[in-house]
Design a protein around this motif. Sequence first.
Motif, PDB file in Angstrom:
ATOM      1  N   ALA A   7       0.835  -1.203   0.000  1.00 29.95           N
ATOM      2  CA  ALA A   7       0.000   0.000   0.000  1.00 29.95           C
ATOM      3  C   ALA A   7       0.868   1.251   0.000  1.00 29.95           C
ATOM      4  N   THR A   8       1.956   1.219   0.738  1.00 28.94           N
ATOM      5  CA  THR A   8       2.827   2.391   0.796  1.00 28.94           C
ATOM      6  C   THR A   8       3.570   2.572  -0.525  1.00 28.94           C
ATOM      7  N   VAL A   9       4.000   1.484  -1.136  1.00 26.97           N
ATOM      8  CA  VAL A   9       4.653   1.573  -2.446  1.00 26.97           C
ATOM      9  C   VAL A   9       3.698   2.233  -3.433  1.00 26.97           C
ATOM     10  N   VAL A  10       2.450   1.783  -3.457  1.00 29.37           N
ATOM     11  CA  VAL A  10       1.455   2.353  -4.366  1.00 29.37           C
ATOM     12  C   VAL A  10       1.196   3.820  -4.019  1.00 29.37           C
ATOM     13  N   GLU A  11       1.068   4.123  -2.745  1.00 27.42           N
ATOM     14  CA  GLU A  11       0.822   5.509  -2.317  1.00 27.42           C
ATOM     15  C   GLU A  11       1.944   6.435  -2.778  1.00 27.42           C
ATOM     16  N   LEU A  16       4.276  10.490  -6.876  1.00 26.80           N
ATOM     17  CA  LEU A  16       5.194  10.861  -7.950  1.00 26.80           C
ATOM     18  C   LEU A  16       4.465  10.955  -9.290  1.00 26.80           C
ATOM     19  N   TRP A  17       3.562  10.028  -9.534  1.00 24.85           N
ATOM     20  CA  TRP A  17       2.778  10.015 -10.769  1.00 24.85           C
ATOM     21  C   TRP A  17       1.948  11.295 -10.893  1.00 24.85           C
ATOM     22  N   ALA A  19       2.404  14.164  -9.392  1.00 24.24           N
ATOM     23  CA  ALA A  19       3.285  15.329  -9.554  1.00 24.24           C
ATOM     24  C   ALA A  19       3.668  15.500 -11.021  1.00 24.24           C
ATOM     25  N   GLU A  20       3.968  14.395 -11.677  1.00 28.42           N
ATOM     26  CA  GLU A  20       4.338  14.471 -13.092  1.00 28.42           C
ATOM     27  C   GLU A  20       3.136  14.855 -13.957  1.00 28.42           C
ATOM     28  N   VAL A  21       2.016  14.199 -13.746  1.00 27.90           N
ATOM     29  CA  VAL A  21       0.815  14.467 -14.545  1.00 27.90           C
ATOM     30  C   VAL A  21       0.325  15.902 -14.346  1.00 27.90           C
ATOM     31  N   ASP A  22       0.305  16.355 -13.101  1.00 21.45           N
ATOM     32  CA  ASP A  22      -0.201  17.693 -12.786  1.00 21.45           C
ATOM     33  C   ASP A  22       0.850  18.785 -12.956  1.00 21.45           C
ATOM     34  N   ARG A  23       2.113  18.385 -13.196  1.00 22.82           N
ATOM     35  CA  ARG A  23       3.227  19.332 -13.307  1.00 22.82           C
ATOM     36  C   ARG A  23       3.341  20.192 -12.054  1.00 22.82           C
ATOM     37  N   MET A  24       3.208  19.535 -10.897  1.00 20.52           N
ATOM     38  CA  MET A  24       3.284  20.224  -9.611  1.00 20.52           C
ATOM     39  C   MET A  24       4.390  19.588  -8.768  1.00 20.52           C
ATOM     40  N   PRO A  25       5.414  20.351  -8.404  1.00 24.17           N
ATOM     41  CA  PRO A  25       6.482  19.796  -7.569  1.00 24.17           C
ATOM     42  C   PRO A  25       5.946  19.347  -6.211  1.00 24.17           C
ATOM     43  N   ILE A  26       6.545  18.307  -5.673  1.00 23.52           N
ATOM     44  CA  ILE A  26       6.235  17.830  -4.325  1.00 23.52           C
ATOM     45  C   ILE A  26       7.540  17.741  -3.553  1.00 23.52           C
ATOM     46  N   GLU A  27       7.426  17.676  -2.237  1.00 22.61           N
ATOM     47  CA  GLU A  27       8.643  17.496  -1.445  1.00 22.61           C
ATOM     48  C   GLU A  27       9.194  16.100  -1.718  1.00 22.61           C
ATOM     49  N   PRO A  28      10.496  15.935  -1.628  1.00 23.85           N
ATOM     50  CA  PRO A  28      11.070  14.606  -1.846  1.00 23.85           C
ATOM     51  C   PRO A  28      10.416  13.581  -0.913  1.00 23.85           C
ATOM     52  N   ILE A  29      10.083  12.416  -1.453  1.00 29.46           N
ATOM     53  CA  ILE A  29       9.401  11.425  -0.620  1.00 29.46           C
ATOM     54  C   ILE A  29      10.291  10.925   0.511  1.00 29.46           C
ATOM     55  N   THR A  30      11.596  11.092   0.375  1.00 32.89           N
ATOM     56  CA  THR A  30      12.493  10.688   1.458  1.00 32.89           C
ATOM     57  C   THR A  30      12.380  11.615   2.661  1.00 32.89           C
ATOM     58  N   GLU A  31      11.803  12.799   2.480  1.00 32.86           N
ATOM     59  CA  GLU A  31      11.580  13.677   3.633  1.00 32.86           C
ATOM     60  C   GLU A  31      10.393  13.214   4.458  1.00 32.86           C
ATOM     61  N   THR A  32       9.421  12.586   3.809  1.00 33.57           N
ATOM     62  CA  THR A  32       8.259  12.044   4.507  1.00 33.57           C
ATOM     63  C   THR A  32       8.551  10.641   5.042  1.00 33.57           C
ATOM     64  N   TRP A  33       9.281   9.870   4.253  1.00 33.20           N
ATOM     65  CA  TRP A  33       9.599   8.478   4.600  1.00 33.20           C
ATOM     66  C   TRP A  33      11.118   8.347   4.705  1.00 33.20           C
ATOM     67  N   ASN A  48       5.598   2.490 -11.304  1.00 33.23           N
ATOM     68  CA  ASN A  48       5.292   3.546 -12.267  1.00 33.23           C
ATOM     69  C   ASN A  48       5.727   3.198 -13.683  1.00 33.23           C
ATOM     70  N   VAL A  49       6.773   2.408 -13.851  1.00 37.16           N
ATOM     71  CA  VAL A  49       7.151   1.946 -15.187  1.00 37.16           C
ATOM     72  C   VAL A  49       6.042   1.053 -15.733  1.00 37.16           C
ATOM     73  N   ARG A  50       5.541   0.107 -14.913  1.00 35.59           N
ATOM     74  CA  ARG A  50       4.424  -0.749 -15.353  1.00 35.59           C
ATOM     75  C   ARG A  50       3.220   0.097 -15.748  1.00 35.59           C
ATOM     76  N   ARG A  51       2.934   1.103 -14.948  1.00 36.09           N
ATOM     77  CA  ARG A  51       1.796   1.977 -15.221  1.00 36.09           C
ATOM     78  C   ARG A  51       1.961   2.669 -16.582  1.00 36.09           C
ATOM     79  N   ARG A  52       3.164   3.135 -16.871  1.00 38.57           N
ATOM     80  CA  ARG A  52       3.410   3.820 -18.150  1.00 38.57           C
ATOM     81  C   ARG A  52       3.267   2.845 -19.320  1.00 38.57           C
TER      82      ARG A  52
END
Length: 124
Positions: A7-11, A16-17, A19-33, A48-52
């Motif tokens: 669930a966390t991998v998907v979340e 990241l997905w 952020a790319e689609v919306d063209r909106m920067p997010i904080e690095p996920i390593t700051e949250t996790w 995300n590669v599978r999704r693409r």
Amino acid sequence: MSVEDGATVVELADRLWRAEVDRMPIEPITETWADLTLADAYAIQAYNVRRRVEAGRAIRGCRLGRTSQPRQEILGVTEPDFGMLIDDMLVEDGDEVPVESLLQPRVVAEIAFVMARATSPARA
């Protein structure tokens, strides 16, 4: 975090997905996790590669990053990283890239090698 925590991998992949689609920067996920592992990062990338690919994109190749010791030392890592090159990531010599299509524009020089080319039966 653990790769087994699907669930966390998907979340995180979804963050990241989006952020790319919306063209909106997010904080690095390593700051949250902060406990994100290399295995976790590759699981998120693979998701995300599978999704693409499922959305119709094609894998065109692989890439290695951070291959030099000095670069690894600057970034605090001990080994190169690995990723997939998707067809919509490639820019041919002379192509124009609309800036509005980019999230955080920057240029990184990369060297690419074509290891093989598909041939049609008529050419073989």
